[in-house]
Design a protein around this motif. Sequence first.
Motif, PDB file in Angstrom:
ATOM      1  N   LEU A  53       0.831  -1.199   0.000  1.00  0.00           N
ATOM      2  CA  LEU A  53       0.000   0.000   0.000  1.00  0.00           C
ATOM      3  C   LEU A  53       0.868   1.253   0.000  1.00  0.00           C
ATOM      4  O   LEU A  53       1.920   1.302   0.649  1.00  0.00           O
ATOM      5  CB  LEU A  53      -0.923  -0.001   1.216  1.00  0.00           C
ATOM      6  CG  LEU A  53      -1.829  -1.227   1.331  1.00  0.00           C
ATOM      7  CD1 LEU A  53      -2.526  -1.242   2.673  1.00  0.00           C
ATOM      8  CD2 LEU A  53      -2.833  -1.251   0.217  1.00  0.00           C
ATOM      9  N   VAL A  54       0.428   2.267  -0.703  1.00  0.00           N
ATOM     10  CA  VAL A  54       1.166   3.523  -0.806  1.00  0.00           C
ATOM     11  C   VAL A  54       1.149   4.219   0.561  1.00  0.00           C
ATOM     12  O   VAL A  54       0.131   4.267   1.234  1.00  0.00           O
ATOM     13  CB  VAL A  54       0.524   4.423  -1.885  1.00  0.00           C
ATOM     14  CG1 VAL A  54       1.261   5.745  -1.991  1.00  0.00           C
ATOM     15  CG2 VAL A  54       0.503   3.699  -3.219  1.00  0.00           C
ATOM     16  N   GLU A  55       2.298   4.744   0.941  1.00  0.00           N
ATOM     17  CA  GLU A  55       2.480   5.477   2.192  1.00  0.00           C
ATOM     18  C   GLU A  55       2.145   4.635   3.426  1.00  0.00           C
ATOM     19  O   GLU A  55       1.712   5.163   4.444  1.00  0.00           O
ATOM     20  CB  GLU A  55       1.662   6.774   2.198  1.00  0.00           C
ATOM     21  CG  GLU A  55       2.081   7.744   1.111  1.00  0.00           C
ATOM     22  CD  GLU A  55       1.286   9.026   1.156  1.00  0.00           C
ATOM     23  OE1 GLU A  55       0.549   9.264   2.124  1.00  0.00           O
ATOM     24  OE2 GLU A  55       1.419   9.805   0.201  1.00  0.00           O
ATOM     25  N   ARG A  56       2.321   3.337   3.334  1.00  0.00           N
ATOM     26  CA  ARG A  56       2.123   2.422   4.468  1.00  0.00           C
ATOM     27  C   ARG A  56       3.343   1.528   4.538  1.00  0.00           C
ATOM     28  O   ARG A  56       4.115   1.407   3.589  1.00  0.00           O
ATOM     29  CB  ARG A  56       0.876   1.549   4.266  1.00  0.00           C
ATOM     30  CG  ARG A  56      -0.442   2.255   4.079  1.00  0.00           C
ATOM     31  CD  ARG A  56      -1.005   2.878   5.344  1.00  0.00           C
ATOM     32  NE  ARG A  56      -1.149   2.015   6.468  1.00  0.00           N
ATOM     33  CZ  ARG A  56      -2.210   1.260   6.733  1.00  0.00           C
ATOM     34  NH1 ARG A  56      -3.238   1.263   5.920  1.00  0.00           N
ATOM     35  NH2 ARG A  56      -2.242   0.502   7.802  1.00  0.00           N
ATOM     36  N   ASP A  57       3.518   0.845   5.650  1.00  0.00           N
ATOM     37  CA  ASP A  57       4.614  -0.110   5.763  1.00  0.00           C
ATOM     38  C   ASP A  57       4.444  -1.210   4.719  1.00  0.00           C
ATOM     39  O   ASP A  57       3.327  -1.590   4.374  1.00  0.00           O
ATOM     40  CB  ASP A  57       4.641  -0.724   7.162  1.00  0.00           C
ATOM     41  CG  ASP A  57       5.046   0.289   8.224  1.00  0.00           C
ATOM     42  OD1 ASP A  57       5.670   1.299   7.851  1.00  0.00           O
ATOM     43  OD2 ASP A  57       4.743   0.062   9.403  1.00  0.00           O
ATOM     44  N   PHE A  58       5.567  -1.723   4.237  1.00  0.00           N
ATOM     45  CA  PHE A  58       5.516  -2.699   3.141  1.00  0.00           C
ATOM     46  C   PHE A  58       4.904  -4.033   3.547  1.00  0.00           C
ATOM     47  O   PHE A  58       4.465  -4.798   2.701  1.00  0.00           O
ATOM     48  CB  PHE A  58       6.929  -2.947   2.596  1.00  0.00           C
ATOM     49  CG  PHE A  58       7.775  -3.789   3.506  1.00  0.00           C
ATOM     50  CD1 PHE A  58       7.864  -5.152   3.310  1.00  0.00           C
ATOM     51  CD2 PHE A  58       8.463  -3.236   4.570  1.00  0.00           C
ATOM     52  CE1 PHE A  58       8.623  -5.936   4.150  1.00  0.00           C
ATOM     53  CE2 PHE A  58       9.222  -4.017   5.412  1.00  0.00           C
ATOM     54  CZ  PHE A  58       9.313  -5.368   5.200  1.00  0.00           C
TER      55      PHE A  58
ATOM     56  N   GLU B 222      -4.850  -6.397   7.883  1.00  0.00           N
ATOM     57  CA  GLU B 222      -5.890  -5.516   8.400  1.00  0.00           C
ATOM     58  C   GLU B 222      -7.130  -5.684   7.527  1.00  0.00           C
ATOM     59  O   GLU B 222      -7.035  -5.940   6.333  1.00  0.00           O
ATOM     60  CB  GLU B 222      -5.435  -4.060   8.435  1.00  0.00           C
ATOM     61  CG  GLU B 222      -5.169  -3.442   7.092  1.00  0.00           C
ATOM     62  CD  GLU B 222      -4.713  -1.992   7.186  1.00  0.00           C
ATOM     63  OE1 GLU B 222      -4.868  -1.290   6.176  1.00  0.00           O
ATOM     64  OE2 GLU B 222      -4.219  -1.588   8.244  1.00  0.00           O
ATOM     65  N   PHE B 223      -8.265  -5.569   8.174  1.00  0.00           N
ATOM     66  CA  PHE B 223      -9.528  -5.671   7.454  1.00  0.00           C
ATOM     67  C   PHE B 223     -10.035  -4.277   7.172  1.00  0.00           C
ATOM     68  O   PHE B 223     -10.076  -3.419   8.054  1.00  0.00           O
ATOM     69  CB  PHE B 223     -10.560  -6.447   8.266  1.00  0.00           C
ATOM     70  CG  PHE B 223     -10.169  -7.868   8.517  1.00  0.00           C
ATOM     71  CD1 PHE B 223     -10.030  -8.747   7.461  1.00  0.00           C
ATOM     72  CD2 PHE B 223      -9.942  -8.331   9.797  1.00  0.00           C
ATOM     73  CE1 PHE B 223      -9.665 -10.061   7.683  1.00  0.00           C
ATOM     74  CE2 PHE B 223      -9.576  -9.639  10.021  1.00  0.00           C
ATOM     75  CZ  PHE B 223      -9.438 -10.505   8.963  1.00  0.00           C
ATOM     76  N   GLU B 224     -10.423  -4.047   5.957  1.00  0.00           N
ATOM     77  CA  GLU B 224     -10.981  -2.766   5.542  1.00  0.00           C
ATOM     78  C   GLU B 224     -12.418  -3.033   5.098  1.00  0.00           C
ATOM     79  O   GLU B 224     -12.664  -3.830   4.197  1.00  0.00           O
ATOM     80  CB  GLU B 224     -10.156  -2.197   4.390  1.00  0.00           C
ATOM     81  CG  GLU B 224     -10.506  -0.798   4.018  1.00  0.00           C
ATOM     82  CD  GLU B 224      -9.556  -0.257   2.955  1.00  0.00           C
ATOM     83  OE1 GLU B 224      -9.977   0.677   2.250  1.00  0.00           O
ATOM     84  OE2 GLU B 224      -8.436  -0.756   2.817  1.00  0.00           O
TER      85      GLU B 224
END
Length: 192
Positions: free
Chosen positions: A124-129, A163-165
């Motif tokens: 995800l962009v701008e999140r931990d890999f 994580e659940f979105e």
Amino acid sequence: MNTEEEAPILPEQKPPWWMDGVTLSEKIKEPYFLANGIQALFQTVRTWLLFPLQQSDPLVCSLAVLNLLAWERDITRFNGEPLALYRKRVKFAFVNAKDAGEVAGFKRIFTRLGIGHVEIKERLVERDFDIISIQLSDDQLAVNNILLGQIIAYYGRTCRRYEFEVLSPVSLEFTAQPLHWEHGITVAELKE
């Protein structure tokens, strides 16, 4: 696997005409009853032989055998798990283990276990890999909360955070109307 359909059919054996108990006599005689009794015996023996094969199918076997198959496949039944779901988890344990670790396989696992379609996002962009986001509806999360945790524990990638979105579709309606109004500015100055 339905063993009853895959097993060979027991052919019906008819005695020769002079022993069928009907052709040579007006009343049914002894050879007829003997032939039917032998045929019934072989049908019973066939049922006995198919019984162990039916016990190897997790969807139809007895609960005791199902628990043994679950132990063999490293599946633990969680509290409140419906029996039908437990049977599915045991049946698809090998296939799910094979599909674990890739996005398409993870989606197939969710579909096989009856959760439905989910979206999985990695990197995800701008999140931990190492964060993986699983996007699903509110209903899917509410109904399958414990099952989702079990799937992540069994088939999730090592050293990854999940994580659940929740995605909730919302319908919006817009109306467009022409807007006619006048705008004016009046400036008043006070002079001394």
